[in-house]
Scaffold this active site. Structure first.
Site, PDB file in Angstrom:
ATOM      1  N   LYS A  26     -10.844   3.429  12.129  1.00 26.97           N
ATOM      2  CA  LYS A  26     -11.251   2.919  13.426  1.00 26.97           C
ATOM      3  C   LYS A  26     -12.776   2.841  13.518  1.00 26.97           C
ATOM      4  CE  LYS A  26      -8.490   4.513  16.673  1.00 26.97           C
ATOM      5  NZ  LYS A  26      -8.000   5.665  17.455  1.00 26.97           N
ATOM      6  N   GLY A 105       0.590   6.955  16.666  1.00 26.17           N
ATOM      7  CA  GLY A 105       1.205   7.929  17.549  1.00 26.17           C
ATOM      8  C   GLY A 105       0.920   9.382  17.213  1.00 26.17           C
ATOM      9  N   ARG A 347      -7.694  -3.605  12.716  1.00 26.95           N
ATOM     10  CA  ARG A 347      -7.291  -3.121  11.389  1.00 26.95           C
ATOM     11  C   ARG A 347      -6.368  -4.163  10.778  1.00 26.95           C
ATOM     12  NH1 ARG A 347      -4.048   1.568  14.428  1.00 26.95           N
ATOM     13  NH2 ARG A 347      -2.581   0.224  15.471  1.00 26.95           N
ATOM     14  N   HIS A 473       6.342   2.025  18.580  1.00 30.75           N
ATOM     15  CA  HIS A 473       6.600   2.792  17.355  1.00 30.75           C
ATOM     16  C   HIS A 473       7.739   2.175  16.541  1.00 30.75           C
ATOM     17  CE1 HIS A 473       8.558   6.115  15.077  1.00 30.75           C
ATOM     18  NE2 HIS A 473       7.305   6.389  14.772  1.00 30.75           N
ATOM     19  N   SER A 798      15.132  -1.570 -26.926  1.00 27.52           N
ATOM     20  CA  SER A 798      15.187  -1.703 -25.473  1.00 27.52           C
ATOM     21  C   SER A 798      15.368  -0.301 -24.905  1.00 27.52           C
ATOM     22  CB  SER A 798      16.351  -2.602 -25.061  1.00 27.52           C
ATOM     23  OG  SER A 798      16.427  -2.648 -23.652  1.00 27.52           O
ATOM     24  N   CYS A 865      15.733  -1.812 -20.041  1.00 24.76           N
ATOM     25  CA  CYS A 865      16.886  -2.364 -19.339  1.00 24.76           C
ATOM     26  C   CYS A 865      17.533  -1.375 -18.387  1.00 24.76           C
ATOM     27  CB  CYS A 865      17.903  -2.921 -20.331  1.00 24.76           C
ATOM     28  SG  CYS A 865      18.599  -1.657 -21.392  1.00 24.76           S
ATOM     29  N   TYR A 885       9.009  -7.168 -22.192  1.00 26.67           N
ATOM     30  CA  TYR A 885       9.733  -7.627 -21.002  1.00 26.67           C
ATOM     31  C   TYR A 885      10.371  -6.466 -20.255  1.00 26.67           C
ATOM     32  CZ  TYR A 885      14.103  -6.968 -23.580  1.00 26.67           C
ATOM     33  OH  TYR A 885      15.140  -6.411 -24.272  1.00 26.67           O
TER      34      TYR A 885
HETATM   35  P1  ADP Z   1      -4.585   5.017  19.027  1.00 29.09           P
HETATM   36  O1  ADP Z   1      -5.177   5.390  17.723  1.00 29.09           O
HETATM   37  O2  ADP Z   1      -3.438   5.853  19.422  1.00 29.09           O
HETATM   38  O3  ADP Z   1      -4.342   3.559  19.148  1.00 29.09           O
HETATM   39  P2  ADP Z   1      -7.048   4.647  20.405  1.00 29.09           P
HETATM   40  O4  ADP Z   1      -8.149   5.590  20.123  1.00 29.09           O
HETATM   41  O5  ADP Z   1      -7.121   3.352  19.746  1.00 29.09           O
HETATM   42  O6  ADP Z   1      -5.692   5.386  20.121  1.00 29.09           O
HETATM   43  O7  ADP Z   1      -7.003   4.458  21.953  1.00 29.09           O
HETATM   44  C1  ADP Z   1      -5.906   3.926  22.597  1.00 29.09           C
HETATM   45  C2  ADP Z   1      -6.313   2.983  23.653  1.00 29.09           C
HETATM   46  O8  ADP Z   1      -7.204   3.565  24.562  1.00 29.09           O
HETATM   47  C3  ADP Z   1      -7.049   1.753  23.167  1.00 29.09           C
HETATM   48  O9  ADP Z   1      -6.190   0.803  22.692  1.00 29.09           O
HETATM   49  C4  ADP Z   1      -7.714   1.288  24.424  1.00 29.09           C
HETATM   50  O10 ADP Z   1      -6.831   0.541  25.201  1.00 29.09           O
HETATM   51  C5  ADP Z   1      -8.022   2.590  25.111  1.00 29.09           C
HETATM   52  N1  ADP Z   1      -9.418   2.908  24.896  1.00 29.09           N
HETATM   53  C6  ADP Z   1      -9.968   3.685  23.966  1.00 29.09           C
HETATM   54  N2  ADP Z   1     -11.309   3.718  24.098  1.00 29.09           N
HETATM   55  C7  ADP Z   1     -11.622   2.942  25.150  1.00 29.09           C
HETATM   56  C8  ADP Z   1     -12.828   2.555  25.776  1.00 29.09           C
HETATM   57  N3  ADP Z   1     -13.995   2.995  25.340  1.00 29.09           N
HETATM   58  N4  ADP Z   1     -12.751   1.737  26.833  1.00 29.09           N
HETATM   59  C9  ADP Z   1     -11.556   1.300  27.275  1.00 29.09           C
HETATM   60  N5  ADP Z   1     -10.387   1.610  26.738  1.00 29.09           N
HETATM   61  C10 ADP Z   1     -10.420   2.432  25.680  1.00 29.09           C
HETATM   62 MG    MG Z   2      -5.655   2.301  18.781  1.00 32.64          MG
HETATM   63 MG    MG Z   3      -2.178   7.038  20.682  1.00 33.88          MG
END
Ligand code: ADP
Ligand code: MG
Ligand code: MG
Length: 907
Positions: A26, A105, A347, A473, A798, A865, A885
């Site tokens: 991230k 999650g 990502r 999820h 083989s 095989c 192969y």
């Molecule tokens: P996860 O890894 O579970 O996705 P994130 O760290 O990406 O968690 O945060 C989840 C959500 O929180 C983001 O998708 C966004 O909607 C909200 N969020 C995080 N940081 C900010 C921020 N600085 N301003 C507004 N929303 C935020």
């Molecule tokens: Mg996120």
């Molecule tokens: Mg989360």
């Protein structure tokens, strides 16, 4: 520059996208997005090194960290023109975890850090929006309580104090959602939330913004070692010592009004791979509201353009920019504040096998990447091709289900494929049923799934959930596992306690059949038969290529794979499967199991086995000869000039004739008694003699042909006669006759002589020369170790890695299921050795075999095989040790072709 803290904002960043090990996925991509000029709220990343330090030093931080964080906050304040904790113009922050690989999650984010009774007043003044300010404040207290103070319920039975209060207040106000509550109600919630913290966390909610922030940072690092994270890392093989980074970032607000929104999305459809942004959003909402499943999100591709045309334009532009920069489909998180789109995460997107193929090929055709890049295994894991070959619903069956009004509901088509199975509501039940019977067909039906459900999801044919969108999820995991999945099917009323699903007037119970269409999102009551996929239909000539979009991409991809691979790919196939094998790209047959042909002629083979006198055996063999010859003729005709390796009779004879056969077919013993003029008791006695206590190590393989040379002679005759006849018709075939289970050179030579003598006789009779070779399986350790000697007379090798694995590990493939699970869970062996070659053990013997064999005969042709021939990791290994192969079951041929190309391109 700081050692542990990397800042970003306003188009500048200390780090970049290549620094994932240090900054987490991230953080690295937040930096990268800044660098390419995308709108990202300013912030900073505390490195994964701090996490490592934290666990190496009894959960304390490096001494420099405090000052570095303070300096980084100052920079954010300057960029944002607001001050953290200020009573006039307060800056609010989010605190987010972020490890090298995304762990969906696993760790929770805290938003709106910096709010307290003073700053909330300032926020009201500044925004002119009381509802927003109090909504943000109550969210902070709740998230802080849950994540930092550990009040989040761990199981469904634990009380959720915050949610209970929300439910209560909503009910009292007659409001469907918090966004519909009055300011007074929100204020009341804040008071009650603080009391919850006092009562259950035994402390006051900290009003000092700095204390809040450090509480969150500590919670992120602490969560790296929580149970859920540990389980997830074990499941996906992520090392514990990678650590997580912490991202602290200025807040942008999606809950400031109706020109605001929060959303998640993909720059292309990652279920089927079609172009165009798709995702979920919610107007006037914050953070994870979209994925939490409390409010049903709207679809970006359906309504966002109408709701917020200007923002949609920005988002589309951002999507294009991201794809052309990362050369990959992106999975993004964004927030719209007063019409402006802010990027919060990007990502590389997880995708189904369908989407992987379509996207990789389309990106080449759009000029973003080249062929070699498209073939990369991280873009298309070879195993994923399986999805293109997997069955779909039989259209007639589906039409019938529609006509019979069996359509229950429609959800989001999150994982393509067709699944039909019995309803099961709990992952643990699914696992239990599957352990009892691996053939059981189950559809896991849940309100929503969580990481605890992973193992149940694995054994189910399909997954169906009531809540959650394309980024839930269930959707994410199904995409990863290549499972058929329909999610967010909100019409379903699931009652876990009663074990029922109710939709309209229909009620289905646990154990009832249900069918889910992962292409369309439709859910049907009852069973629907499945049939071959589009790609399979074209390959088998049942559909025209012009009408098949997916096939076109598949074909393009396979042309590239074939261009770069060094390994040839053959099929383990008999006459019956050969056509499909060729259609799937087989360049020959690597293993024709002659005994499979015998199953159609059980009477004759049983006569042969039963015979104790040579003359009787020869009589029975003479009856088998024409059948074998016909089968080979058929196989050779299909394969044309492609090489065909035929293995002589291999299994222990009691597989054809045992007490159990006599028991199942009461006419069998009297029949044999009559043919041989003996009593029924004598038949039973003879059959009893054939019984072995350890048949896998008993009288089988070349040991049969050595004791009964006439069997080998008959098989050799059938092969050469078929080849000679075809040669007369102008079809030049290349049989490779293979002796099974040899461990001694003398064993091989004994058999080879019979084969060569027979072949010479047949050629003389027929008056044609047939080109053939005689080689051996290498499937017991002695053969691998003495390969140099064996190659003096064997013309090819083989590796029979099924038996080589059994005999090297001393583990029986028929019995290992009872303990292999424990072995893998306890990290005793890394993976199932019958699926993926055990490289240090079995693999080492293979290397010895290759070196020995080629030491004697430089150009010795060597293949594999066993089942491993279709396993991508094992294919990589075969490439590495220089095999010519791999041979695998027809359905895995495309996988092996792609894996072979990936091995060749992987330097
Ligand atoms: P996860 O890894 O579970 O996705 P994130 O760290 O990406 O968690 O945060 C989840 C959500 O929180 C983001 O998708 C966004 O909607 C909200 N969020 C995080 N940081 C900010 C921020 N600085 N301003 C507004 N929303 C935020
Ligand atoms: Mg996120
Ligand atoms: Mg989360």
């Amino acid at each position: 520059m700081s050692k542990y803290v990397y800042g970003f904002g306003a188009g500048k960043a200390d780090g970049d996208g290549s620094m994932k090990p240090l900054l987490g996925g991230k953080g690295a991509n937040l930096a990268e997005m800044n660098k390419i000029g995308l709108p990202v709220p300013a912030g900073f990343t505390i490195t994964t090194e701090v996490c490592t330090y934290y666990y190496d030093h009894e959960r304390t931080y490096p001494p420099e960290l405090k000052a570095e964080v303070a300096a980084a906050i100052k920079k954010v304040e300057e960029t944002m023109g607001a001050k953290f904790g200020d009573d006039k113009n307060p800056l609010l922050l989010s605190c987010r975890s972020g490890s090298r690989e995304s762990m969906p999650g696993m760790m929770d984010t805290v938003l709106n850090i910096g709010l307290n009774d003073t700053t909330v007043a300032a926020l009201i003044k500044q925004s002119g929006n009381e509802h927003f300010a109090w909504d943000s404040y109550r969210r902070l207290i709740q998230m802080y309580g849950d994540v930092v103070l550990g009040l989040k319920p761990e199981s469904k039975n634990d009380p959720d104090h915050f949610e209970e209060i929300l439910d209560h207040v909503r009910e009292k106000a007659g409001a469907e959602h918090e966004k519909d509550l009055s300011v007074a109600a929100l204020k009341d919630i804040v008071v009650q939330f603080k009391e919850v913290i006092k009562k259950h966390a035994k402390q006051e909610f900290p009003s000092d913004p700095m204390e809040q922030l450090w509480g969150c940072v500590g919670a992120v690092f602490g969560s790296w070692m929580n149970d859920r994270a540990l389980v997830y890392r074990r499941q996906y093989g992520i090392p514990h010592n990678w650590g997580t980074a912490v991202n602290v970032q200025a807040m942008v607000f999606g809950n400031l009004g109706d020109d605001c929104a929060t959303g998640v999305g993909l720059t292309r459809n990652c279920s089927v791979g079609t172009p165009g942004f798709c995702g979920d959003y919610l107007i006037n909402a914050q953070g994870e509201d979209v994925v939490a499943g409390t409010r049903t999100p709207l679809r970006v591709e359906e309504t966002f353009g109408k709701d917020m045309p200007e923002s949609f334009k920005q988002l589309t532009e951002i999507g294009k920019k991201l794809e052309s920069h990362f050369k990959e489909v992106q999975d993004i998180e964004f927030t719209v504040q007063k019409g402006k789109v802010w990027m919060l995460q990007t990502r590389n997107a997880k995708r189904t096998g369908f989407a992987a193929v379509r996207i990789a090929v389309d990106l080449v055709n759009e000029g973003l990447i080249d062929e070699k890049t498209a073939l990369q295994k991280r873009r298309i894991p070879a195993d994923d091709l399986n999805q293109l070959l997997q069955p779909i619903f039989d259209p007639a069956g589906k039409k019938k289900a529609q006509a019979e009004n069996r359509v229950l509901a429609k959800g989001i088509n999150a994982g393509p494929g067709a699944a039909t199975g019995q309803i099961v509501f709990h992952a643990s039940d699914a696992e239990e049923l599957w352990n009892k019977n691996n053939d059981v067909q189950l559809v896991l039906v849940r309100k929503e799934t969580s990481p605890e459900d992973l193992r149940g999801m694995k054994v189910a044919k399909g997954i169906l959930t009531a809540f959650g969108g394309a980024s839930s999820h269930a959707a994410l995991v199904s995409r990863q596992m290549g499972k058929t999945c329909v999610c967010g099917c909100s019409a379903l009323n699931i009652d876990y306690e009663k074990g029922t699903i109710t939709v309209g007037g229909t009620t289905l119970k646990e154990g009832d059949w249900i069918s889910v269409d992962g292409f369309t999102g439709e859910v049907f009551a009852g069973k629907i038969e499945t049939k071959p996929s589009e790609v399979m239909e074209v390959l088998l000539g049942k559909k025209k290529a012009e009408d098949a979009e997916m096939y076109a991409r598949y074909a393009q991809l396979m042309t590239w794979a074939d261009k770069y691979r060094k390994l040839k790919v053959r099929a383990n196939a008999e006459a019956g499967d050969a056509i499909a094998a060729v259609a799937l790209g087989a360049e020959g047959v690597g293993l024709c199991r002659t005994e499979h042909m015998f199953f159609d002629h059980l009477d004759e083979i049983r006569e042969m086995i039963f015979a104790t006198k040579l003359a009787d055996r020869e009589k029975a063999l003479a009856k088998l000869l024409p059948f074998q010859r016909d089968d080979f003729t058929h196989l050779f005709k299909t394969m044309g000039d492609k090489p065909v390796t035929i293995r002589l009779l291999d299994p222990p004879l009691h597989e054809f004739l045992s007490e159990h056969h006599l028991h199942d077919d009461e006419t069998l013993a009297p029949k044999l008694a009559k043919i041989f003029g003996v009593s029924v008791e004598q038949v039973h006695r003879r059959v009893d003699e054939l019984k072995e206590s350890n048949p896998m190590l008993g009288h089988r393989g070349c040991r049969l042909g050595i004791v009964y040379p006439e069997i080998t002679a008959m098989q050799a005759r059938a092969i050469i006669e078929a080849a000679a006849n075809l040669k007369k018709e102008g079809i030049n075939v290349h049989p490779e006759i293979m002796v099974p289970l040899a461990g001694y050179k003398a064993e091989f030579e004994n058999q080879a002589k019979i084969i060569r003598d027979t072949a010479a006789a047949v050629c003389k009779e027929k008056g044609v020369e047939v080109e053939y070779t005689v080689g051996t399986m290498i499937e017991i350790p002695r053969a691998a170790i003495t390969a140099g000697e064996i190659a003096e007379s064997a013309q090819f090798f083989s590796f029979g890695t099924n038996d080589l694995t059994q005999t090297t590990l001393g583990i029986s493939r028929d019995d290992y299921k009872s303990f292999i699970g424990d072995y893998m869970e306890k990290d005793i062996i890394p993976s199932d050795p019958f699926q993926t070659i055990d490289q240090p053990g079995v693999g080492k013997l293979m290397k010895i075999g290759v070196e020995g064999g080629r030491g004697t005969r430089k150009d010795l042709k060597i293949g594999i095989c066993g089942e491993h021939g279709g396993d991508p990791k094992s294919v990589f290994f075969c490439h590495e040790i220089g095999l010519d192969y791999v041979s695998c079951s027809p359905r895995r041929i495309p996988i092996a072709r792609l894996a072979a190309a990936q091995a060749a391109l992987d330097k």
